[in-house]
Design an enzyme around this catalytic site. Structure first.
Site, PDB file in Angstrom:
ATOM      1  N   HIS A 117      -5.898   9.306   0.313  1.00 51.88           N
ATOM      2  CA  HIS A 117      -4.801   8.340   0.258  1.00 51.88           C
ATOM      3  C   HIS A 117      -4.626   7.698   1.636  1.00 51.88           C
ATOM      4  CE1 HIS A 117      -0.974   6.661  -1.107  1.00 51.88           C
ATOM      5  NE2 HIS A 117      -0.487   6.981   0.074  1.00 51.88           N
ATOM      6  N   GLN A 157       0.852  -1.181   0.000  1.00 51.37           N
ATOM      7  CA  GLN A 157       0.000   0.000   0.000  1.00 51.37           C
ATOM      8  C   GLN A 157       0.891   1.235   0.000  1.00 51.37           C
ATOM      9  OE1 GLN A 157      -0.519   2.351   2.721  1.00 51.37           O
ATOM     10  NE2 GLN A 157      -2.033   3.506   1.538  1.00 51.37           N
ATOM     11  N   SER A 158       0.555   2.227  -0.835  1.00 44.40           N
ATOM     12  CA  SER A 158       1.287   3.477  -0.917  1.00 44.40           C
ATOM     13  C   SER A 158       2.740   3.209  -1.323  1.00 44.40           C
ATOM     14  CB  SER A 158       1.191   4.228   0.418  1.00 44.40           C
ATOM     15  OG  SER A 158       1.736   5.520   0.317  1.00 44.40           O
ATOM     16  N   ALA A 159       3.710   3.608  -0.501  1.00 48.15           N
ATOM     17  CA  ALA A 159       5.104   3.301  -0.826  1.00 48.15           C
ATOM     18  C   ALA A 159       5.311   1.805  -0.959  1.00 48.15           C
ATOM     19  CB  ALA A 159       6.034   3.864   0.249  1.00 48.15           C
TER      20      ALA A 159
END
Length: 579
Positions: free
Chosen positions: A495, A244-246
């Site tokens: 986000h 998730q995300s990075a």
């Protein structure tokens, strides 16, 4: 046992998965142990229907001369290792930095939202450079030979923060759900170095061959799973990587590492991939002008400037001294926002080119994939800018993006990109909210939120999908857009909101129930639609460019063609829009 349990039974709470958040572990009923192929014995704990083995080392401590270097496989026996305590976090990078001495009034709201979306470290979290560990969570009673599929998780946090012990990433309810569905699996989470410890750029780093240490940590964690997961009852041939995300950007990077070579001991390390909010990131090389500037800044802050061996000087610092220098760059939530100092960058070996180029050239490990985005990816990252510079005009947004993001693009090109986004407040992000915005006093904020969300997450997701399909039209891929927070909250479906949905919520919440169902199906059968009924069928993206549209009480289909003018511009000029 692979029986399909009805959504109705779960949504009505007829299975023991209730509670607003993941319940705390009860006192361990008993210790459990696993002997791995090296002969070492790992002691874990059992509670709430799962068994946990936390903080198992997979590499030598990256301290002293090993700081800022690629990981080295564990060279000393563990013997009998107590894995019942919390895994230590790797040292954390800067999180929030404001352009003024005093935090603005909105800071408290932002921090509260961040805590719901990012794995923020707490005062109770223990940090250490000796942090390269794996945490395993499995259904209680799992035995060697059960050959359960494995979900390998890479946490997010802007390549600056996070860890396997972060409460936001607690897999308890997720693993419990797999058991309740009759589709059990093992959850493996990797700790990797973040911030300056894991992603220091610069010419010196490149010349030494020490770039992208954090990505190599993740890869070594996958190799540890390949070597050891069968002792825990897992199947090393059925590993799905999820981030998730990075962590999601990292999943794509794992797909393109070494030009798509994901083999280890002549076997693929994973057979499927899930990316939540992140895919290709168009970035400049490790030794770009920005990379060299970041390195020089850290060297000067550390008092190593003028030293014949600046890397050696940085390695001789105490961790506190190194942290003070490495964390003197802007934070994740700051005026600089997503123009990060620390993130994976091409080094010619680990990442041979920018990830968007590798996608276009088909240099990726071709496995079934899921890509997801949140509707309002950019809102959290756009609010701090206004306290330093107004974003109320096309020129001001152009200047901001030109100075911090797109160093290789002519200003006129950046302005053309900005002009593809409407100046009308009602057209910006949070989307579909009319003229209502909590930050109406800050002109241009919603427009900037749209741009940041698209260039880092949403529209580059579409570009990644197009490149995957162009190179491998036979490859099954699915994609989604989440709107479960609409029309609530000042940041929309921001986000990071998916971490709460997949990890913390209980199965009475419709998006949690359906999302877990699709993903557990995918982990078991490489198809989100095979096995458990999860509402509507999730169409392959290749069939009609349709997205699964997650909503609070009903999932729908959505054509992946929104903001087409901006998308076509980004697609045409992506090579100039690196940062």
């Amino acid at each position: 046992m692979r029986n399909a349990i009805s959504l109705a039974a779960l949504s009505l709470g007829l299975l023991p998965l209730s509670g607003a958040a993941a319940p705390p572990l009860l006192a361990a009923r008993a210790d459990v142990s696993v002997t791995i192929p090296s002969g070492d014995t790992i002691i874990g704990s059992a509670a709430d229907g799962v068994e946990s083995f936390k903080g198992i080392p997979y590499a030598d401590p990256p301290t002293g001369d090993l700081r800022l270097r690629p990981p080295q496989k564990l060279s000393t026996p563990l013997g009998t290792f107590n894995a019942t305590g919390q895994a230590k976090l790797c040292p954390q990078g800067p999180i929030i930095s404001f352009p003024t001495q005093q935090s603005p009034p909105e800071a408290a709201v932002v921090k509260e939202t961040l805590a719901e979306s990012f794995p923020l470290p707490t005062a109770e979290d223990s940090q250490s450079e000796d942090c390269l560990t794996i945490t395993i969570t499995r259904p209680e009673g799992t035995q060697p030979g059960d050959a359960l599929p494995v979900l390998f998780y890479i946490f997010g946090g802007g390549f600056l923060i996070g860890g396997t012990s972060a409460a936001l990433n607690d897999p308890l309810q997720l693993v419990q759900t797999g058991v309740a569905f009759g589709k059990p699996f093992i959850f493996a989470a990797v700790n990797y170095r973040v911030g300056g410890w894991g992603f220091m750029p610069g010419e010196e780093i490149l010349n030494e061959g020490s770039a992208n240490a954090g990505l190599l940590d993740q890869r070594m964690g996958l190799e540890w799973v390949a070597d050891n997961i069968e002792a825990f009852g897992g199947n090393s041939s059925e590993v799905t990587i999820w981030g998730q995300s990075a962590g999601s950007i990292s999943v794509w990077d794992q797909l393109v590492l070494y030009n798509g070579d994901a083999t280890y001991n002549d076997k693929p390390l994973f057979r499927a991939a899930i990316m939540n909010s992140g895919s290709v990131t168009p970035v400049d090389p490790v030794d770009s002008e920005k990379g060299k500037a970041v390195y020089q800044h850290v060297v000067e802050k550390a008092g190593c400037d003028g030293n014949d061996d600046t890397l050696g000087c940085l390695r001789n610092l105490t961790n506190d001294e190194f942290a003070a220098a490495a964390n003197s760059v802007p934070g994740l939530i700051s005026y600089e926002s997503l123009a990060l100092s620390y993130l994976p960058r091409p080094d010619g070996k680990v990442l041979t080119a920018s990830p968007h180029v590798l996608a276009r050239e088909g240099k990726f490990h071709a496995v079934p994939m899921i890509f997801g985005s949140q509707e309002d990816e950019g809102t959290i990252f756009s609010w701090a800018q206004v306290f330093k510079q107004s974003m109320g005009s096309t020129d001001n947004i152009t200047d901001y993006l030109s100075s911090l993001y797109f160093h290789n693009a002519e200003r006129s090109l950046v302005k053309e990109l900005v002009e593809t986004y409407s100046e009308l407040v009602e057209d910006g992000s949070p989307y579909r909210r009319g003229e209502y915005v909590p930050w109406i006093a800050y002109p241009g904020k919603k427009r900037l939120a749209s741009i940041l969300g698209d260039i880092v997450f949403t529209l580059v997701r579409r570009l990644t999908l197009e490149n995957v399909v162009a190179n491998r039209p036979d490859l099954p891929v699915w994609s989604s857009l989440a709107s479960y927070n609409w029309p609530y909250g000042i940041f929309g479906t921001q986000h990071g909101s998916d971490t709460v949905v997949f990890f913390s919520r209980n199965n009475t919440y419709f998006p949690t129930l359906t999302g877990r169902s699709y993903y557990i199906n995918f982990v078991h059968d490489l198809d989100p639609n095979v096995g458990l009924a999860a509402g509507i069928e999730w169409p392959k993206w290749t069939e009609n460019n349709d997205l699964l549209w997650y909503n609070e009480a009903l999932n729908l289909y959505l054509k992946d063609d929104f903001r087409s003018e901006s998308y076509e511009f980004i697609k045409e000029h992506i090579d100039s829009l690196t940062f």
